[in-house]
Write a protein that holds these residues in place. Structure first.
Motif, PDB file in Angstrom:
ATOM      1  N   GLU A  52       0.824  -1.207   0.000  1.00 29.92           N
ATOM      2  CA  GLU A  52       0.000   0.000   0.000  1.00 29.92           C
ATOM      3  C   GLU A  52       0.863   1.264   0.000  1.00 29.92           C
ATOM      4  O   GLU A  52       0.489   2.270  -0.607  1.00 29.92           O
ATOM      5  N   PHE A  53       1.997   1.217   0.663  1.00 30.65           N
ATOM      6  CA  PHE A  53       2.920   2.353   0.661  1.00 30.65           C
ATOM      7  C   PHE A  53       3.495   2.540  -0.740  1.00 30.65           C
ATOM      8  O   PHE A  53       3.587   3.660  -1.240  1.00 30.65           O
ATOM      9  N   ARG A  54       3.893   1.438  -1.368  1.00 30.98           N
ATOM     10  CA  ARG A  54       4.437   1.512  -2.730  1.00 30.98           C
ATOM     11  C   ARG A  54       3.394   2.096  -3.675  1.00 30.98           C
ATOM     12  O   ARG A  54       3.684   2.969  -4.501  1.00 30.98           O
ATOM     13  N   ASN A  55       2.185   1.604  -3.547  1.00 28.42           N
ATOM     14  CA  ASN A  55       1.103   2.016  -4.439  1.00 28.42           C
ATOM     15  C   ASN A  55       0.808   3.511  -4.304  1.00 28.42           C
ATOM     16  O   ASN A  55       0.685   4.235  -5.298  1.00 28.42           O
ATOM     17  N   GLN A  56       0.700   3.973  -3.070  1.00 27.81           N
ATOM     18  CA  GLN A  56       0.399   5.386  -2.832  1.00 27.81           C
ATOM     19  C   GLN A  56       1.534   6.284  -3.291  1.00 27.81           C
ATOM     20  O   GLN A  56       1.310   7.359  -3.858  1.00 27.81           O
ATOM     21  N   ALA A  74       6.664  -7.456  -8.529  1.00 31.51           N
ATOM     22  CA  ALA A  74       5.972  -8.730  -8.727  1.00 31.51           C
ATOM     23  C   ALA A  74       4.454  -8.612  -8.616  1.00 31.51           C
ATOM     24  O   ALA A  74       3.733  -9.487  -9.101  1.00 31.51           O
ATOM     25  N   ASP A  75       3.980  -7.531  -8.016  1.00 32.98           N
ATOM     26  CA  ASP A  75       2.537  -7.377  -7.796  1.00 32.98           C
ATOM     27  C   ASP A  75       1.877  -6.632  -8.954  1.00 32.98           C
ATOM     28  O   ASP A  75       2.275  -5.512  -9.273  1.00 32.98           O
ATOM     29  N   PRO A  76       0.865  -7.212  -9.596  1.00 26.10           N
ATOM     30  CA  PRO A  76       0.180  -6.554 -10.719  1.00 26.10           C
ATOM     31  C   PRO A  76      -0.441  -5.208 -10.349  1.00 26.10           C
ATOM     32  O   PRO A  76      -0.543  -4.326 -11.196  1.00 26.10           O
ATOM     33  N   VAL A  77      -0.863  -5.056  -9.106  1.00 25.50           N
ATOM     34  CA  VAL A  77      -1.447  -3.787  -8.666  1.00 25.50           C
ATOM     35  C   VAL A  77      -0.409  -2.677  -8.749  1.00 25.50           C
ATOM     36  O   VAL A  77      -0.699  -1.562  -9.206  1.00 25.50           O
ATOM     37  N   ILE A  78       0.804  -2.988  -8.338  1.00 22.87           N
ATOM     38  CA  ILE A  78       1.892  -1.993  -8.391  1.00 22.87           C
ATOM     39  C   ILE A  78       2.269  -1.719  -9.840  1.00 22.87           C
ATOM     40  O   ILE A  78       2.508  -0.567 -10.227  1.00 22.87           O
ATOM     41  N   GLN A  79       2.319  -2.745 -10.650  1.00 23.37           N
ATOM     42  CA  GLN A  79       2.611  -2.564 -12.076  1.00 23.37           C
ATOM     43  C   GLN A  79       1.580  -1.633 -12.706  1.00 23.37           C
ATOM     44  O   GLN A  79       1.931  -0.727 -13.473  1.00 23.37           O
ATOM     45  N   HIS A  80       0.326  -1.866 -12.380  1.00 19.95           N
ATOM     46  CA  HIS A  80      -0.769  -1.064 -12.932  1.00 19.95           C
ATOM     47  C   HIS A  80      -0.634   0.399 -12.521  1.00 19.95           C
ATOM     48  O   HIS A  80      -0.762   1.310 -13.351  1.00 19.95           O
ATOM     49  N   THR A  81      -0.371   0.650 -11.244  1.00 18.80           N
ATOM     50  CA  THR A  81      -0.227   2.025 -10.760  1.00 18.80           C
ATOM     51  C   THR A  81       0.986   2.700 -11.389  1.00 18.80           C
ATOM     52  O   THR A  81       0.930   3.877 -11.742  1.00 18.80           O
ATOM     53  N   ALA A  82       2.069   1.944 -11.544  1.00 22.93           N
ATOM     54  CA  ALA A  82       3.280   2.502 -12.165  1.00 22.93           C
ATOM     55  C   ALA A  82       3.010   2.885 -13.616  1.00 22.93           C
ATOM     56  O   ALA A  82       3.485   3.928 -14.093  1.00 22.93           O
ATOM     57  N   LEU A  83       2.258   2.062 -14.325  1.00 20.37           N
ATOM     58  CA  LEU A  83       1.903   2.376 -15.714  1.00 20.37           C
ATOM     59  C   LEU A  83       1.087   3.666 -15.774  1.00 20.37           C
ATOM     60  O   LEU A  83       1.350   4.545 -16.597  1.00 20.37           O
ATOM     61  N   GLN A  84       0.110   3.784 -14.898  1.00 24.23           N
ATOM     62  CA  GLN A  84      -0.720   4.981 -14.890  1.00 24.23           C
ATOM     63  C   GLN A  84       0.083   6.218 -14.499  1.00 24.23           C
ATOM     64  O   GLN A  84      -0.175   7.316 -15.003  1.00 24.23           O
ATOM     65  N   ALA A  85       1.053   6.033 -13.618  1.00 18.46           N
ATOM     66  CA  ALA A  85       1.898   7.155 -13.194  1.00 18.46           C
ATOM     67  C   ALA A  85       2.748   7.683 -14.340  1.00 18.46           C
ATOM     68  O   ALA A  85       3.153   8.845 -14.336  1.00 18.46           O
ATOM     69  N   LEU A  86       3.016   6.841 -15.330  1.00 21.87           N
ATOM     70  CA  LEU A  86       3.873   7.230 -16.459  1.00 21.87           C
ATOM     71  C   LEU A  86       3.110   7.913 -17.591  1.00 21.87           C
ATOM     72  O   LEU A  86       3.675   8.136 -18.661  1.00 21.87           O
TER      73      LEU A  86
END
Length: 202
Positions: A91-95, A120-132
């Protein structure tokens, strides 16, 4: 009582809020942060130094989320959250990624975002993509290829987000794509083909 005081007279409530902000009790810290977020006069930054100092020490997910939101409201550069891209708590990574994605200087730190895309977590991958969003860096293309190979379906919305980012790249023809991209980017090229020529069946 504290909520009423914070709402009607924030200046008088400030000493109490400041004390709660430094509490060892997560619920007290969260309440203080909520009061700051909801009732502090707009445009003020009187708690900025406190929050910046407390951020690395925070262990509560909700409190961390409020801290980052308040710091963003105060105009603090959100790329300062990059150390949290690798935090043990998802959750910290995601935020951190979500807030850092608001920075106008994020294109200068593609390497750090690439590391998040390889989480490794798809949720983090998804947030990182949106952040870009808005970043068109060639170094991202091999990472996109790996993500597309990893996610065969759009279950986690990875493929659709990769496509959205590829739509922002300045490729105008498949001739240009073939000329400029290595042959290993098979799936990236396949998506670019559909973007450049949406009526092409193959």
């Amino acid at each position: 009582m504290k909520k009423v005081l914070a709402k009607v007279n924030f200046d008088r409530a400030e000493p109490i809020i400041r004390q709660e902000l430094h509490s060892k009790n997560a619920a007290c810290r969260l309440l203080a942060l909520q009061f700051i977020k909801w009732y502090m006069p707009q445009g003020e930054g009187r708690f900025t130094e406190d929050l910046i100092a407390l951020l690395p020490l925070e262990t509560d997910e909700q409190a961390f989320r409020f801290m980052t939101m308040i710091l963003n409201d105060m105009g603090v550069e959100m790329l300062s959250l990059m150390p949290f891209f690798t935090h043990p708590n998802k959750e910290f990574r995601n935020q951190a990624l979500y807030q850092a994605g608001k920075s106008t200087a994020k294109a200068e730190y593609v390497t750090e975002f690439i590391a998040a895309l390889e989480d490794a977590d798809p949720v983090i991958q998804h947030t990182a993509l949106q952040a870009l969003n808005g970043v068109t860096d060639a170094r991202l293309l091999p990472v996109f290829e790996r993500l597309l190979q990893q996610h065969k379906t759009n279950k986690d919305c990875i493929r659709s987000n990769v496509r959205g980012l590829l739509e922002e790249y300045p490729f105008v023809s498949m001739e240009q794509v073939e000329r400029e991209l290595p042959s290993s980017l098979i799936q990236v090229k396949g998506i670019l083909r559909k973007i450049i020529d949406p009526y092409q069946r193959k």
